[in-house]
Design an enzyme around this catalytic site. Structure first.
Site, PDB file in Angstrom:
ATOM      1  N   TYR A 143       0.822  -1.211   0.000  1.00  0.00           N
ATOM      2  CA  TYR A 143       0.000   0.000   0.000  1.00  0.00           C
ATOM      3  C   TYR A 143       0.857   1.263   0.000  1.00  0.00           C
ATOM      4  O   TYR A 143       0.369   2.344  -0.296  1.00  0.00           O
ATOM      5  CB  TYR A 143      -0.946   0.029   1.213  1.00  0.00           C
ATOM      6  CG  TYR A 143      -2.061  -0.998   1.138  1.00  0.00           C
ATOM      7  CD1 TYR A 143      -2.211  -1.814   0.026  1.00  0.00           C
ATOM      8  CD2 TYR A 143      -2.962  -1.153   2.180  1.00  0.00           C
ATOM      9  CE1 TYR A 143      -3.216  -2.760  -0.042  1.00  0.00           C
ATOM     10  CE2 TYR A 143      -3.982  -2.091   2.114  1.00  0.00           C
ATOM     11  CZ  TYR A 143      -4.100  -2.893   1.007  1.00  0.00           C
ATOM     12  OH  TYR A 143      -5.097  -3.823   0.939  1.00  0.00           O
ATOM     13  N   LYS A 194       3.487 -15.321   1.562  1.00  0.00           N
ATOM     14  CA  LYS A 194       3.397 -16.014   0.269  1.00  0.00           C
ATOM     15  C   LYS A 194       4.831 -16.320  -0.150  1.00  0.00           C
ATOM     16  O   LYS A 194       5.296 -15.947  -1.236  1.00  0.00           O
ATOM     17  CB  LYS A 194       2.660 -15.098  -0.735  1.00  0.00           C
ATOM     18  CG  LYS A 194       2.287 -15.754  -2.030  1.00  0.00           C
ATOM     19  CD  LYS A 194       1.183 -16.792  -1.919  1.00  0.00           C
ATOM     20  CE  LYS A 194       0.947 -17.466  -3.239  1.00  0.00           C
ATOM     21  NZ  LYS A 194       0.134 -18.692  -3.143  1.00  0.00           N
ATOM     22  N   ASP A 226      -2.988 -18.145   0.792  1.00  0.00           N
ATOM     23  CA  ASP A 226      -4.138 -18.834   0.192  1.00  0.00           C
ATOM     24  C   ASP A 226      -4.625 -19.959   1.097  1.00  0.00           C
ATOM     25  O   ASP A 226      -5.827 -20.132   1.334  1.00  0.00           O
ATOM     26  CB  ASP A 226      -3.799 -19.355  -1.220  1.00  0.00           C
ATOM     27  CG  ASP A 226      -2.422 -20.008  -1.301  1.00  0.00           C
ATOM     28  OD1 ASP A 226      -1.609 -19.816  -0.377  1.00  0.00           O
ATOM     29  OD2 ASP A 226      -2.156 -20.712  -2.292  1.00  0.00           O
ATOM     30  N   ASP A 250      -5.324  -6.979   5.477  1.00  0.00           N
ATOM     31  CA  ASP A 250      -6.558  -6.272   5.133  1.00  0.00           C
ATOM     32  C   ASP A 250      -7.648  -7.281   4.811  1.00  0.00           C
ATOM     33  O   ASP A 250      -8.782  -7.213   5.300  1.00  0.00           O
ATOM     34  CB  ASP A 250      -6.260  -5.375   3.913  1.00  0.00           C
ATOM     35  CG  ASP A 250      -7.348  -4.361   3.647  1.00  0.00           C
ATOM     36  OD1 ASP A 250      -8.342  -4.344   4.394  1.00  0.00           O
ATOM     37  OD2 ASP A 250      -7.212  -3.585   2.687  1.00  0.00           O
ATOM     38  N   ASP A 254     -10.782  -9.027   7.643  1.00  0.00           N
ATOM     39  CA  ASP A 254     -12.217  -8.940   7.344  1.00  0.00           C
ATOM     40  C   ASP A 254     -12.842 -10.331   7.290  1.00  0.00           C
ATOM     41  O   ASP A 254     -13.958 -10.541   7.772  1.00  0.00           O
ATOM     42  CB  ASP A 254     -12.448  -8.234   5.994  1.00  0.00           C
ATOM     43  CG  ASP A 254     -12.606  -6.731   6.170  1.00  0.00           C
ATOM     44  OD1 ASP A 254     -12.318  -6.221   7.269  1.00  0.00           O
ATOM     45  OD2 ASP A 254     -13.009  -6.052   5.204  1.00  0.00           O
TER      46      ASP A 254
END
Ligand code: NAD
Length: 362
Positions: A143, A194, A226, A250, A254
Protein backbone atom coordinates in the site's frame (compact mmCIF):
# COMPACT_ATOMS: atom_id res chain seq x y z
CA UNK A 1 -4.89 6.28 44.86
CA UNK A 2 -6.89 6.11 41.65
CA UNK A 3 -5.01 5.54 38.39
CA UNK A 4 -5.47 8.57 36.15
CA UNK A 5 -5.67 8.61 32.37
CA UNK A 6 -6.20 11.26 29.78
CA UNK A 7 -8.35 10.03 26.91
CA UNK A 8 -9.04 11.89 23.67
CA UNK A 9 -12.46 11.02 22.32
CA UNK A 10 -13.24 11.50 18.64
CA UNK A 11 -16.97 10.93 18.05
CA UNK A 12 -16.70 11.75 14.32
CA UNK A 13 -19.75 11.41 12.08
CA UNK A 14 -22.99 9.51 11.56
CA UNK A 15 -23.72 7.17 14.46
CA UNK A 16 -20.36 8.15 16.02
CA UNK A 17 -21.68 10.58 18.66
CA UNK A 18 -24.43 8.12 19.73
CA UNK A 19 -22.15 5.12 20.24
CA UNK A 20 -19.38 7.24 21.78
CA UNK A 21 -21.79 8.59 24.42
CA UNK A 22 -22.51 4.99 25.50
CA UNK A 23 -18.81 4.07 25.61
CA UNK A 24 -17.95 7.11 27.73
CA UNK A 25 -20.76 6.33 30.20
CA UNK A 26 -19.51 2.74 30.44
CA UNK A 27 -15.92 3.89 31.05
CA UNK A 28 -17.09 6.26 33.80
CA UNK A 29 -19.02 3.46 35.48
CA UNK A 30 -16.07 1.06 35.20
CA UNK A 31 -13.77 3.80 36.51
CA UNK A 32 -15.83 4.04 39.69
CA UNK A 33 -15.69 0.26 40.17
CA UNK A 34 -11.96 -0.09 39.49
CA UNK A 35 -10.57 3.16 40.97
CA UNK A 36 -9.66 4.64 37.60
CA UNK A 37 -10.08 8.35 36.87
CA UNK A 38 -10.52 9.36 33.24
CA UNK A 39 -10.17 12.87 31.88
CA UNK A 40 -12.00 12.94 28.56
CA UNK A 41 -11.24 15.59 25.96
CA UNK A 42 -13.41 15.66 22.88
CA UNK A 43 -11.86 16.67 19.56
CA UNK A 44 -12.97 16.99 15.94
CA UNK A 45 -12.21 14.60 13.09
CA UNK A 46 -13.74 13.63 9.74
CA UNK A 47 -16.80 15.37 8.35
CA UNK A 48 -17.54 17.10 11.67
CA UNK A 49 -14.05 18.66 11.51
CA UNK A 50 -14.49 19.64 7.84
CA UNK A 51 -17.74 21.44 8.68
CA UNK A 52 -16.21 23.27 11.65
CA UNK A 53 -12.68 24.02 10.37
CA UNK A 54 -12.45 23.09 6.68
CA UNK A 55 -9.98 20.25 7.40
CA UNK A 56 -10.61 16.56 8.18
CA UNK A 57 -7.83 16.46 10.81
CA UNK A 58 -7.19 19.84 12.45
CA UNK A 59 -3.69 20.22 13.94
CA UNK A 60 -5.32 20.85 17.33
CA UNK A 61 -6.89 17.37 17.22
CA UNK A 62 -3.57 15.68 16.43
CA UNK A 63 -1.84 17.60 19.24
CA UNK A 64 -4.58 16.65 21.68
CA UNK A 65 -4.28 12.98 20.67
CA UNK A 66 -0.49 13.01 21.04
CA UNK A 67 -0.78 14.36 24.57
CA UNK A 68 -3.23 11.69 25.72
CA UNK A 69 -2.73 8.17 27.06
CA UNK A 70 -5.06 6.71 24.43
CA UNK A 71 -7.47 7.78 21.71
CA UNK A 72 -10.99 6.43 21.36
CA UNK A 73 -12.49 7.01 17.91
CA UNK A 74 -16.03 6.21 16.72
CA UNK A 75 -16.29 6.52 12.92
CA UNK A 76 -16.00 9.09 10.17
CA UNK A 77 -17.61 9.74 6.81
CA UNK A 78 -21.00 10.24 5.23
CA UNK A 79 -22.83 11.09 2.00
CA UNK A 80 -22.47 14.81 2.63
CA UNK A 81 -18.70 14.77 2.05
CA UNK A 82 -18.51 12.05 -0.64
CA UNK A 83 -18.04 14.50 -3.54
CA UNK A 84 -15.01 16.29 -2.02
CA UNK A 85 -11.54 15.61 -3.50
CA UNK A 86 -9.77 12.67 -1.76
CA UNK A 87 -7.38 14.80 0.34
CA UNK A 88 -10.27 16.84 1.76
CA UNK A 89 -12.56 13.89 2.54
CA UNK A 90 -13.22 12.57 6.06
CA UNK A 91 -11.14 9.41 5.32
CA UNK A 92 -8.05 11.62 4.90
CA UNK A 93 -8.50 12.58 8.57
CA UNK A 94 -8.30 8.95 9.64
CA UNK A 95 -5.25 8.21 7.47
CA UNK A 96 -3.61 11.39 8.80
CA UNK A 97 -4.30 10.35 12.37
CA UNK A 98 -2.80 6.87 11.84
CA UNK A 99 0.28 8.41 10.20
CA UNK A 100 0.54 11.22 12.77
CA UNK A 101 0.51 8.75 15.68
CA UNK A 102 2.80 6.34 13.77
CA UNK A 103 0.44 3.42 14.27
CA UNK A 104 2.01 0.47 12.48
CA UNK A 105 0.18 -2.43 14.15
CA UNK A 106 -3.51 -3.13 13.75
CA UNK A 107 -5.09 -5.65 16.12
CA UNK A 108 -8.45 -7.09 15.09
CA UNK A 109 -10.04 -9.70 17.33
CA UNK A 110 -12.65 -12.07 15.98
CA UNK A 111 -14.33 -13.79 18.89
CA UNK A 112 -17.52 -15.77 18.71
CA UNK A 113 -19.81 -14.88 21.58
CA UNK A 114 -21.94 -17.92 22.40
CA UNK A 115 -25.08 -15.75 22.52
CA UNK A 116 -24.56 -14.65 18.89
CA UNK A 117 -23.39 -17.93 17.40
CA UNK A 118 -26.37 -18.08 15.04
CA UNK A 119 -25.27 -14.77 13.43
CA UNK A 120 -22.34 -16.59 11.78
CA UNK A 121 -22.86 -17.92 8.27
CA UNK A 122 -20.78 -20.99 9.18
CA UNK A 123 -22.01 -24.08 11.04
CA UNK A 124 -22.19 -23.82 14.82
CA UNK A 125 -19.73 -26.67 15.35
CA UNK A 126 -17.17 -24.92 13.09
CA UNK A 127 -17.27 -21.50 14.79
CA UNK A 128 -18.09 -22.39 18.40
CA UNK A 129 -15.23 -21.21 20.62
CA UNK A 130 -13.42 -19.25 17.87
CA UNK A 131 -11.17 -16.59 19.43
CA UNK A 132 -8.66 -15.16 16.92
CA UNK A 133 -6.51 -12.03 16.97
CA UNK A 134 -5.25 -10.79 13.60
CA UNK A 135 -2.17 -8.56 13.89
CA UNK A 136 -1.81 -6.64 10.61
CA UNK A 137 1.12 -4.45 9.60
CA UNK A 138 -0.49 -1.10 8.80
CA UNK A 139 2.04 1.37 7.42
CA UNK A 140 4.20 -0.62 4.98
CA UNK A 141 3.98 -3.25 2.27
CA UNK A 142 2.29 -2.84 -1.10
CA UNK A 143 0.00 0.00 0.00
CA UNK A 144 2.97 2.32 0.47
CA UNK A 145 5.88 0.75 -1.49
CA UNK A 146 7.56 2.64 -4.32
CA UNK A 147 7.61 2.76 -7.31
CA UNK A 148 3.86 3.07 -7.61
CA UNK A 149 1.65 4.62 -10.25
CA UNK A 150 0.33 4.18 -13.76
CA UNK A 151 3.09 4.64 -16.33
CA UNK A 152 2.93 4.87 -20.15
CA UNK A 153 5.69 3.59 -22.43
CA UNK A 154 6.70 5.35 -25.69
CA UNK A 155 3.86 3.69 -27.62
CA UNK A 156 1.31 4.85 -25.05
CA UNK A 157 0.72 1.41 -23.47
CA UNK A 158 0.01 1.89 -19.78
CA UNK A 159 1.29 -0.23 -16.87
CA UNK A 160 -0.05 -0.09 -13.33
CA UNK A 161 2.67 -0.63 -10.72
CA UNK A 162 2.72 -1.20 -6.98
CA UNK A 163 5.64 -2.52 -4.98
CA UNK A 164 5.47 -4.88 -2.03
CA UNK A 165 8.41 -4.03 0.16
CA UNK A 166 9.32 -4.71 3.79
CA UNK A 167 12.57 -3.92 5.54
CA UNK A 168 13.91 -6.17 8.29
CA UNK A 169 13.19 -3.41 10.83
CA UNK A 170 9.55 -3.16 9.71
CA UNK A 171 9.10 -6.93 9.94
CA UNK A 172 10.76 -7.11 13.35
CA UNK A 173 8.63 -4.40 14.94
CA UNK A 174 5.31 -5.92 13.82
CA UNK A 175 6.70 -9.35 14.73
CA UNK A 176 7.43 -8.22 18.27
CA UNK A 177 3.91 -6.83 18.70
CA UNK A 178 2.53 -10.15 17.46
CA UNK A 179 4.72 -12.32 19.71
CA UNK A 180 3.85 -10.13 22.72
CA UNK A 181 0.16 -10.35 21.82
CA UNK A 182 0.29 -14.14 21.44
CA UNK A 183 2.09 -14.34 24.79
CA UNK A 184 -0.86 -12.57 26.47
CA UNK A 185 -3.27 -15.00 24.79
CA UNK A 186 -2.87 -18.75 24.22
CA UNK A 187 0.77 -18.61 23.10
CA UNK A 188 0.26 -19.64 19.45
CA UNK A 189 1.32 -17.41 16.56
CA UNK A 190 0.73 -18.16 12.88
CA UNK A 191 2.68 -15.98 10.44
CA UNK A 192 0.97 -15.66 7.06
CA UNK A 193 2.94 -14.91 3.89
CA UNK A 194 3.40 -16.01 0.27
CA UNK A 195 6.99 -17.18 0.63
CA UNK A 196 6.60 -19.78 -2.15
CA UNK A 197 6.29 -16.95 -4.69
CA UNK A 198 7.36 -13.61 -3.18
CA UNK A 199 10.90 -12.63 -2.16
CA UNK A 200 9.51 -10.09 0.29
CA UNK A 201 7.68 -12.97 1.99
CA UNK A 202 10.88 -15.04 2.20
CA UNK A 203 12.48 -12.23 4.20
CA UNK A 204 9.29 -11.94 6.28
CA UNK A 205 9.41 -15.69 7.12
CA UNK A 206 13.12 -15.59 7.85
CA UNK A 207 12.75 -12.68 10.32
CA UNK A 208 9.71 -14.20 12.05
CA UNK A 209 11.61 -17.47 12.49
CA UNK A 210 14.65 -15.66 13.93
CA UNK A 211 12.49 -13.56 16.27
CA UNK A 212 10.82 -16.70 17.61
CA UNK A 213 14.10 -17.61 19.36
CA UNK A 214 13.44 -14.67 21.71
CA UNK A 215 9.95 -15.98 22.48
CA UNK A 216 10.40 -19.65 23.39
CA UNK A 217 7.00 -19.63 25.15
CA UNK A 218 5.22 -18.81 21.86
CA UNK A 219 4.69 -21.59 19.33
CA UNK A 220 5.29 -20.16 15.82
CA UNK A 221 3.87 -21.66 12.63
CA UNK A 222 3.76 -20.41 9.03
CA UNK A 223 1.02 -20.58 6.39
CA UNK A 224 0.79 -19.34 2.82
CA UNK A 225 -1.96 -16.76 2.53
CA UNK A 226 -4.14 -18.83 0.19
CA UNK A 227 -4.05 -21.75 2.62
CA UNK A 228 -4.67 -19.38 5.56
CA UNK A 229 -7.85 -18.10 3.87
CA UNK A 230 -9.03 -21.70 3.37
CA UNK A 231 -8.18 -22.72 6.93
CA UNK A 232 -10.02 -19.70 8.36
CA UNK A 233 -13.22 -20.95 6.76
CA UNK A 234 -12.55 -24.70 7.18
CA UNK A 235 -11.28 -24.89 10.74
CA UNK A 236 -10.97 -21.43 12.34
CA UNK A 237 -10.53 -22.84 15.86
CA UNK A 238 -6.93 -23.84 15.03
CA UNK A 239 -5.90 -20.15 15.14
CA UNK A 240 -4.94 -18.06 18.15
CA UNK A 241 -2.89 -15.06 16.92
CA UNK A 242 -2.18 -14.40 13.24
CA UNK A 243 0.49 -11.95 12.04
CA UNK A 244 0.69 -10.76 8.48
CA UNK A 245 1.53 -7.85 6.18
CA UNK A 246 -0.69 -4.97 5.13
CA UNK A 247 -2.40 -6.44 2.05
CA UNK A 248 -2.91 -9.98 3.34
CA UNK A 249 -3.99 -8.57 6.71
CA UNK A 250 -6.56 -6.27 5.13
CA UNK A 251 -8.27 -9.25 3.53
CA UNK A 252 -7.80 -11.88 6.26
CA UNK A 253 -8.91 -9.58 9.11
CA UNK A 254 -12.22 -8.94 7.34
CA UNK A 255 -12.64 -12.65 6.61
CA UNK A 256 -11.87 -13.54 10.25
CA UNK A 257 -14.19 -10.82 11.52
CA UNK A 258 -17.06 -12.11 9.43
CA UNK A 259 -16.83 -15.50 11.13
CA UNK A 260 -18.72 -13.68 13.87
CA UNK A 261 -21.37 -12.47 11.42
CA UNK A 262 -22.05 -9.11 13.06
CA UNK A 263 -20.26 -5.89 12.14
CA UNK A 264 -21.74 -3.97 15.08
CA UNK A 265 -19.77 -6.16 17.51
CA UNK A 266 -16.19 -5.81 16.23
CA UNK A 267 -13.57 -3.63 17.96
CA UNK A 268 -10.01 -2.85 16.84
CA UNK A 269 -6.78 -1.35 18.12
CA UNK A 270 -3.94 0.39 16.27
CA UNK A 271 -0.64 0.66 18.11
CA UNK A 272 2.67 2.42 17.57
CA UNK A 273 6.12 1.89 19.10
CA UNK A 274 5.37 4.40 21.85
CA UNK A 275 2.71 7.04 22.34
CA UNK A 276 -1.05 6.59 22.47
CA UNK A 277 -2.90 3.75 20.75
CA UNK A 278 -6.05 4.31 18.70
CA UNK A 279 -9.16 2.27 19.46
CA UNK A 280 -12.17 2.15 17.15
CA UNK A 281 -14.95 -0.11 15.96
CA UNK A 282 -14.39 -1.89 12.65
CA UNK A 283 -17.66 -0.58 11.20
CA UNK A 284 -18.17 2.81 9.55
CA UNK A 285 -20.39 5.74 10.44
CA UNK A 286 -23.60 4.01 9.24
CA UNK A 287 -25.19 7.21 7.87
CA UNK A 288 -28.30 5.21 6.93
CA UNK A 289 -29.26 4.85 10.61
CA UNK A 290 -27.56 7.92 12.12
CA UNK A 291 -29.58 9.95 14.62
CA UNK A 292 -32.31 7.28 14.89
CA UNK A 293 -31.17 5.57 18.09
CA UNK A 294 -30.75 2.30 16.17
CA UNK A 295 -26.96 1.85 16.27
CA UNK A 296 -25.32 -1.03 18.08
CA UNK A 297 -22.84 0.56 20.54
CA UNK A 298 -21.16 -2.74 21.53
CA UNK A 299 -18.21 -2.56 19.07
CA UNK A 300 -17.44 0.89 20.46
CA UNK A 301 -17.73 -0.36 24.04
CA UNK A 302 -15.51 -3.37 23.25
CA UNK A 303 -12.99 -0.94 21.69
CA UNK A 304 -12.91 0.86 25.04
CA UNK A 305 -12.20 -2.53 26.68
CA UNK A 306 -9.29 -3.08 24.27
CA UNK A 307 -7.99 0.37 25.21
CA UNK A 308 -7.99 -0.61 28.88
CA UNK A 309 -6.20 -3.86 28.09
CA UNK A 310 -3.57 -2.76 25.55
CA UNK A 311 -2.81 0.92 26.32
CA UNK A 312 -3.76 1.43 29.95
CA UNK A 313 -2.74 -1.96 31.34
CA UNK A 314 -6.03 -2.37 33.21
CA UNK A 315 -6.98 -5.95 32.28
CA UNK A 316 -9.43 -6.36 35.18
CA UNK A 317 -11.43 -3.32 34.02
CA UNK A 318 -11.34 -4.65 30.43
CA UNK A 319 -12.62 -8.02 31.68
CA UNK A 320 -15.50 -6.27 33.47
CA UNK A 321 -16.59 -4.44 30.32
CA UNK A 322 -16.45 -7.65 28.28
CA UNK A 323 -18.41 -9.45 30.98
CA UNK A 324 -21.08 -6.72 30.94
CA UNK A 325 -21.45 -7.14 27.15
CA UNK A 326 -21.86 -10.91 27.59
CA UNK A 327 -24.34 -10.28 30.39
CA UNK A 328 -26.68 -8.01 28.38
CA UNK A 329 -26.62 -10.46 25.47
CA UNK A 330 -27.29 -13.33 27.87
CA UNK A 331 -30.29 -11.38 29.19
CA UNK A 332 -31.68 -11.39 25.65
CA UNK A 333 -31.09 -7.71 24.78
CA UNK A 334 -30.28 -6.97 21.14
CA UNK A 335 -30.02 -3.95 18.85
CA UNK A 336 -31.71 -4.18 15.44
CA UNK A 337 -28.60 -5.42 13.58
CA UNK A 338 -28.28 -8.54 15.76
CA UNK A 339 -31.97 -9.02 16.56
CA UNK A 340 -33.25 -12.61 16.66
CA UNK A 341 -36.56 -14.26 17.45
CA UNK A 342 -37.50 -14.21 21.13
CA UNK A 343 -35.03 -11.44 22.03
CA UNK A 344 -35.80 -7.93 23.32
CA UNK A 345 -34.92 -5.15 20.89
CA UNK A 346 -33.31 -2.02 22.29
CA UNK A 347 -32.03 1.19 20.79
CA UNK A 348 -28.48 2.49 21.20
CA UNK A 349 -29.31 4.38 24.40
CA UNK A 350 -31.32 1.47 25.81
CA UNK A 351 -28.37 -0.89 25.20
CA UNK A 352 -26.18 1.62 27.04
CA UNK A 353 -28.55 1.65 30.01
CA UNK A 354 -28.60 -2.17 30.06
CA UNK A 355 -24.78 -2.20 30.16
CA UNK A 356 -24.74 0.30 33.05
CA UNK A 357 -27.19 -1.86 34.98
CA UNK A 358 -25.09 -4.95 34.34
CA UNK A 359 -21.95 -3.14 35.55
CA UNK A 360 -23.74 -1.82 38.64
CA UNK A 361 -24.77 -5.39 39.53
CA UNK A 362 -21.20 -6.77 39.24
P1 NAD B 1 -20.78 1.03 7.53
O1 NAD B 1 -19.98 0.12 8.36
O2 NAD B 1 -20.94 2.42 8.02
O3 NAD B 1 -22.25 0.44 7.31
C1 NAD B 1 -22.49 -0.82 6.66
C2 NAD B 1 -23.85 -1.36 7.11
O4 NAD B 1 -23.73 -1.82 8.46
C3 NAD B 1 -24.96 -0.29 7.13
O5 NAD B 1 -26.17 -0.89 6.77
C4 NAD B 1 -25.02 0.16 8.57
O6 NAD B 1 -26.29 0.63 8.98
C5 NAD B 1 -24.62 -1.11 9.32
N1 NAD B 1 -23.92 -0.81 10.56
C6 NAD B 1 -22.63 -0.40 10.69
N2 NAD B 1 -22.33 -0.19 11.96
C7 NAD B 1 -23.43 -0.47 12.67
C8 NAD B 1 -23.74 -0.43 14.05
N3 NAD B 1 -22.85 -0.07 14.99
N4 NAD B 1 -24.99 -0.76 14.44
C9 NAD B 1 -25.90 -1.15 13.53
N5 NAD B 1 -25.68 -1.21 12.21
C10 NAD B 1 -24.45 -0.87 11.78
O7 NAD B 1 -20.12 1.03 6.07
P2 NAD B 1 -20.49 1.88 4.77
O8 NAD B 1 -21.98 2.03 4.66
O9 NAD B 1 -19.74 1.24 3.68
O10 NAD B 1 -19.84 3.30 5.01
C11 NAD B 1 -20.55 4.42 5.56
C12 NAD B 1 -19.57 5.56 5.80
O11 NAD B 1 -18.63 5.14 6.78
C13 NAD B 1 -18.76 5.94 4.56
O12 NAD B 1 -18.63 7.34 4.53
C14 NAD B 1 -17.43 5.25 4.78
O13 NAD B 1 -16.39 5.93 4.14
C15 NAD B 1 -17.31 5.35 6.28
N6 NAD B 1 -16.44 4.32 6.89
C16 NAD B 1 -15.70 4.74 7.93
C17 NAD B 1 -14.89 3.83 8.60
C18 NAD B 1 -14.11 4.32 9.78
O14 NAD B 1 -14.43 5.36 10.34
N7 NAD B 1 -13.10 3.59 10.22
C19 NAD B 1 -14.86 2.48 8.21
C20 NAD B 1 -15.67 2.08 7.15
C21 NAD B 1 -16.48 3.01 6.50
Amino acid sequence: MAAQYRITILPGDGIGPEIMAVAVDVLKAIGKKCAIEFTFTEALIGGAAIDATGEPLPEKTLQECRQSDAVLLAAIGGYKWDSLPPQQRPEAGLLGLRAGLELFANLRPAKILPQLIDASSLKKEVVEGVDIMVVRELTGGIYFGKPRGIFSDESGVRRGVNTMVYSEAEIDRIGRVAFETARKRRGKLCSVDKANVLDVSQLWRDRMTKLSIEYPDVELSHLYVDNAAMQLLRAPKQFDTIVTGNLFGDILSDAAAMLTGSIGMLPSASLGASGPGLYEPVHGSAPDIAGQDKANPLAQVLSAAMMLRYSLNQPAAADLIEASVSQVLQSGFRTGDIMATGMTQLGCRGMGDALLQAIAAM
